[in-house]
Design an enzyme around this catalytic site. Structure first.
Site, mmCIF file in Angstrom:
data_model
loop_
_atom_site.group_PDB
_atom_site.id
_atom_site.type_symbol
_atom_site.label_atom_id
_atom_site.label_comp_id
_atom_site.label_asym_id
_atom_site.label_seq_id
_atom_site.Cartn_x
_atom_site.Cartn_y
_atom_site.Cartn_z
ATOM 1 N N ASN A 1 28.795 -37.643 0.868
ATOM 2 C CA ASN A 1 28.892 -37.473 2.463
ATOM 3 C C ASN A 1 30.168 -37.097 2.886
ATOM 4 O O ASN A 1 31.234 -37.998 2.639
ATOM 5 C CB ASN A 1 28.526 -38.893 2.988
ATOM 6 C CG ASN A 1 28.345 -38.933 4.656
ATOM 7 O OD1 ASN A 1 28.672 -37.876 5.339
ATOM 8 N ND2 ASN A 1 28.321 -40.006 5.135
ATOM 9 N N CYS B 1 29.744 -38.043 11.996
ATOM 10 C CA CYS B 1 28.956 -37.149 11.386
ATOM 11 C C CYS B 1 28.081 -36.192 12.011
ATOM 12 O O CYS B 1 27.868 -34.928 11.517
ATOM 13 C CB CYS B 1 27.961 -37.732 10.506
ATOM 14 S SG CYS B 1 28.759 -38.890 9.132
ATOM 15 N N HIS C 1 22.155 -33.385 8.247
ATOM 16 C CA HIS C 1 23.074 -33.885 7.771
ATOM 17 C C HIS C 1 22.698 -34.780 6.548
ATOM 18 O O HIS C 1 21.476 -35.367 6.762
ATOM 19 C CB HIS C 1 23.976 -34.989 8.967
ATOM 20 C CG HIS C 1 24.737 -36.081 8.331
ATOM 21 N ND1 HIS C 1 25.794 -35.794 7.588
ATOM 22 C CD2 HIS C 1 25.007 -37.374 8.500
ATOM 23 C CE1 HIS C 1 26.454 -36.760 6.999
ATOM 24 N NE2 HIS C 1 25.964 -37.819 7.719
#
Length: 358
Positions: A312, A140, A282
């Site tokens: 996500n 990520c 994030h």
């Protein structure tokens, strides 16, 4: 003290510098994000429908994560397809064509194949024949690791086109166990991209600070399919090709790392968190990240939270939130924008951008 000839030469040069006629400084040339773009698959799955399919109350997922829905790639869509679509939009907003690119860097945990690099597939789809292309595997945090690679390449490359395309993309839906609440409730598919190019003046991307802790690599991973556990009947029956996550460990990591990234970036720049016009994190769990604003010294309005509508989307999460902010809020020249990423590996990164004029 004994003076040597070298000392006299240094003294002469120093005196000359101090007494030389004043010259206007050359404008500083740096690197800035000149265009952003994103792409989401057309199919949207509301959290209420997903919760019902898992035998949960319709509000269970949204109440705990803030995620209202996520998008799921069509059967014929691979990561490269989503990435190329996002890249085209970023290039269009930057006023460029694929022929203007010297580099394509793609962050993903869900590549088209284990090899070659999915970035090469994207290069072919875009028709960016003059661009070098490679992948970054930092989960990520992949977009920020890719941004660092792009800035470093741009600063040292000679003779190539002075523009780079940095993309984050995930097709997590192919790697989920539908019965695992910890993962199926969070992840979605999507892509987002940014064009990086030259800028003159007091604008641009500051140092990109990166970090990793490989001792925590087991906190969230896809355990099978690589050289350690190649695909086979055993890995398939054990669902080894799906995302496995220690939800408590990941939650604790996010709660620690996000406020620290804001503090570290602010301290390094000699500013306060209140001076940041926008913080783009994030957001694997949008509700959790938003709840950390006060601890990070931020007001809720400073956070760019876009994960409520996409879940996500991994390496695409941060650039998607940035693109959303550019399109909806707008970012004025000179505003300070902090990008703060964290993810599996464990990995983390941050950079402070002084936003450039259009």
């Amino acid at each position: 003290m004994t003076w040597r000839p070298a000392d006299r030469r240094r003294t002469a040069r120093t005196t000359a510098r101090r007494t030389a006629p004043h010259r206007a400084p050359h404008p500083r040339t740096g690197w800035a994000i000149t265009g952003t773009g994103s792409y989401l698959p057309s199919r949207r799955v509301p959290s209420s429908d997903l919760a019902r399919s898992m035998g949960l109350d319709p509000g269970w997922i949204e109440d705990r994560t803030g995620i209202r829905g996520r998008h799921v790639a069509a059967e014929e869509e691979a990561a490269s397809d989503l990435a190329a679509a996002a890249g085209r939009r970023a290039l269009e907003r930057a006023g460029l064509t694929p022929a203007d690119l010297g580099l394509i860097v793609l962050g993903t945990s869900t590549p088209d194949e284990l090899g070659p690099a999915t970035a090469c597939r994207v290069q072919a789809l875009l028709g960016a024949a003059g661009a070098a292309a490679f992948d970054v595997a930092a989960a990520c945090t992949g977009f920020l690791f890719g941004l660092q690679a792009a800035v470093g390449w741009l600063a040292t490359q000679r003779g190539a086109a002075p523009y780079a395309l940095v993309i984050g993309v995930e097709v997590y839906s192919r790697f989920l166990d539908p019965g695992d609440r910890a993962t199926a409730a969070l992840f979605g598919d999507g892509a987002a991209a940014a064009v990086v190019g030259p800028v003159t003046g007091p604008y641009g991307i500051g140092p990109v600070t990166l970090g990793s802790d490989g001792t925590r690599a087991g906190d969230v991973l896809i355990p099978a399919g690589g050289s350690r556990a190649p695909a086979g009947p055993g890995t398939l029956s054990a669902l080894g090709h799906t995302i496995h996550m220690d939800a408590r460990a990941v939650r604790d990591f996010i709660a620690r790392i996000f406020p620290r990234l804001v503090a570290d970036a602010s301290d390094a720049a000699g500013i306060k968190p209140a001076d940041l016009a926008l913080v783009v994190p994030h957001q694997p769990n949008p509700r959790l990240v938003a709840s950390l604003a006060a601890e990070a010294g931020l007001e809720p309005a400073q956070l760019a939270i876009a994960g409520r509508d996409v879940g996500n989307i991994g390496a695409a999460s941060l650039p998607y939130a940035l693109d959303t902010a550019v399109r909806t809020r707008g970012i004025r020249p000179g505003e300070l924008v902090l990008l703060a990423g964290f993810g599996a590996g464990l990995t983390w990164a941050h950079t402070l951008i002084t936003w450039p004029p259009p």
